[in-house]
Design a protein around this motif. Structure first.
Motif, PDB file in Angstrom:
ATOM      1  N   ALA A  83       0.834  -1.214   0.000  1.00 33.47           N
ATOM      2  CA  ALA A  83       0.000   0.000   0.000  1.00 33.47           C
ATOM      3  C   ALA A  83       0.864   1.257   0.000  1.00 33.47           C
ATOM      4  CB  ALA A  83      -0.931  -0.019   1.214  1.00 33.47           C
TER       5      ALA A  83
ATOM      6  N   THR B 234       1.048   3.916  -3.315  1.00 35.38           N
ATOM      7  CA  THR B 234       0.396   5.215  -3.163  1.00 35.38           C
ATOM      8  C   THR B 234       1.319   6.364  -2.777  1.00 35.38           C
ATOM      9  OG1 THR B 234      -0.130   4.747  -0.843  1.00 35.38           O
ATOM     10  CG2 THR B 234      -1.769   4.100  -2.491  1.00 35.38           C
TER      11      THR B 234
ATOM     12  N   LEU C  93      -0.439   9.823  -7.985  1.00 31.52           N
ATOM     13  CA  LEU C  93      -0.743   8.420  -7.705  1.00 31.52           C
ATOM     14  C   LEU C  93      -0.354   7.538  -8.887  1.00 31.52           C
ATOM     15  CD1 LEU C  93      -2.007   6.198  -5.976  1.00 31.52           C
ATOM     16  CD2 LEU C  93      -4.238   6.813  -6.948  1.00 31.52           C
TER      17      LEU C  93
ATOM     18  N   ALA D  24       2.613   4.721  -8.697  1.00 30.71           N
ATOM     19  CA  ALA D  24       2.254   3.312  -8.867  1.00 30.71           C
ATOM     20  C   ALA D  24       3.010   2.689 -10.038  1.00 30.71           C
ATOM     21  CB  ALA D  24       0.747   3.177  -9.080  1.00 30.71           C
TER      22      ALA D  24
ATOM     23  N   TYR E 154       0.319  15.555  -4.940  1.00 27.97           N
ATOM     24  CA  TYR E 154      -0.555  15.425  -3.779  1.00 27.97           C
ATOM     25  C   TYR E 154      -0.656  16.751  -3.024  1.00 27.97           C
ATOM     26  CZ  TYR E 154      -0.710  10.274  -3.971  1.00 27.97           C
ATOM     27  OH  TYR E 154      -0.937   8.967  -4.333  1.00 27.97           O
TER      28      TYR E 154
END
Length: 389
Positions: free
Chosen positions: A107, A111, A186, A190, A328
């Motif tokens: 995770a 992210t 993102l 990824a 972000y």
């Protein structure tokens, strides 16, 4: 504080070492967020300023490859402490712990930070658990053998590479780049995680495993438990390990920054693999000397709370760096001079130290530490827990 410790209590020096490792890891990881060229070798020496190159050289010499090894040593150390505290349930509890770290690592890698190490820790940790019956001498032998084997493999690659050709570690057409929106951030992270993961697992994985074995061996031999080694021994480690290790690290950094070819970069990595453990052990001994001095209480007060919440702080570093450098948040990748990036590291770690101390004054553990213990033990148990918790 007494040096004598029970099996279930924490050793403040271990938490301080873990906090120190987090500072060094932050200084290394920040460049993956701040500089889009870092993943493929950094800025061209012919166009970068002397100050920028000096900072890159200093980071490579004093930080790269050293602090994640220290963190890995402490992970191996903690595995022995946890196994002793778990008793007959050690295998089941360690398996749950590794599964949690693996899931969190995936995770985190998808992210936030494509260079995540937690999944690699989980995979290497399964080998460490399988080596349960091995004694400290066998574990130290495995640590040395794995490290030297990786170094020799890299030397062989360097010899076979054409001068000036693409380095074995180069990753062409990397999808990572400055991003302007959360969706872009993102997607870029990824995609890069999928490209980088094999090199993290198959390069850093064996080296982390070697450090796991070494750390678990030190725990079995009683280093830090029941007592910190005498100052005379710590001074001897510093004098024998640091000068040689840093000299090799400096030459490796020179080859990496100014070597000018693929073979030089791979050879620099091989040299770093050999010398980084010396620097890591020297750093640890030097910090233990500081912790035993008059300034030790102040240093412990800064580092120990941060290290006690190491899992939460590790992920929090990625959150903050994403907010500063990617889509972000502010999107400042490639827009801050390296000297300012170093300031960001200092300010961020100081904030984490203060926040960790404040949190522990009100709660008994951090959010991810609580979650890990709740999943591993099924019941959230209050108390400081052993060093590996």
């Amino acid at each position: 504080m007494s040096d004598s410790m029970t099996a279930g209590s924490r050793v403040a020096q271990v938490d301080a070492l873990r906090g120190f490792a987090l500072l060094g890891i932050l200084m290394v990881n920040v460049w993956f967020f701040a500089d889009s060229s870092h993943l493929t070798g950094g800025r061209d020496p012919s166009t970068a300023s002397p100050v920028d190159l000096g900072i890159r050289f200093a980071v490579a010499t004093f930080f790269e490859g050293k602090f994640y090894l220290l963190f890995s040593l402490l992970f191996g150390y903690g595995s022995v402490v946890l196994a002793a505290a778990a008793g007959e349930d050690r295998t089941r509890l360690m398996t749950r712990r590794l599964i949690f770290l693996g899931v969190l690592g995936v995770a985190h890698g998808l992210t936030l930070f494509y260079g995540d190490i937690l999944l690699t820790y989980a995979l290497a940790g399964t080998i460490l658990v399988a080596a349960g019956p091995a004694g400290p001498r066998a574990r130290l032998g495995l640590a040395v053998g794995i490290t030297l084997g990786m170094a020799l493999l890299l030397v062989a690659v360097a010899v076979l590479l054409p001068v000036g050709g693409p380095a074995a570690g180069d990753l062409p057409a990397m999808p990572i780049s400055p991003t302007a929106t959360p969706a872009e951030a993102l997607a870029a992270n990824a995609a890069t995680y999928g490209v980088v993961l094999p090199s993290v697992v198959f390069f850093q994985g064996p080296l982390a495993l070697a450090a796991f074995f070494a750390g678990s061996a030190l725990a079995m031999l009683g280093v830090l438990r029941p007592a910190v080694p005498p100052r005379s021994i710590l001074w001897r480690v510093v004098v024998l390990a640091l000068p040689l290790g840093l000299a090799g690290a400096a030459y490796a950094a020179y080859l990496d920054v100014w070597g000018g070819g693929s073979a030089a970069r791979v050879l620099a990595t091989a040299l770093s693999v050999v010398t980084s453990p010396l620097v890591t052990v020297g750093y640890a001994a030097a910090l233990l000397l500081v912790l035993g001095s008059r300034a030790g209480r102040v240093v412990t007060a800064v580092l120990a709370p941060t290290g006690r919440l190491s899992l939460s702080n590790y992920v929090a570093q990625s959150v903050v760096l994403c907010l500063v450098f990617t889509g972000y948040g502010l999107g400042l990748m490639d827009r801050l001079p390296p000297a300012v990036v170093v300031v960001v590291v200092v300010v961020l770690f100081a904030g984490q130290a203060a926040a960790s101390s404040l949190l522990l004054s009100r709660y008994w553990t951090g959010p991810l530490e609580w979650t890990l213990r709740h999943i591993v033990r099924r019941v959230p148990r209050k108390g400081s827990g052993p060093d590996g918790a």
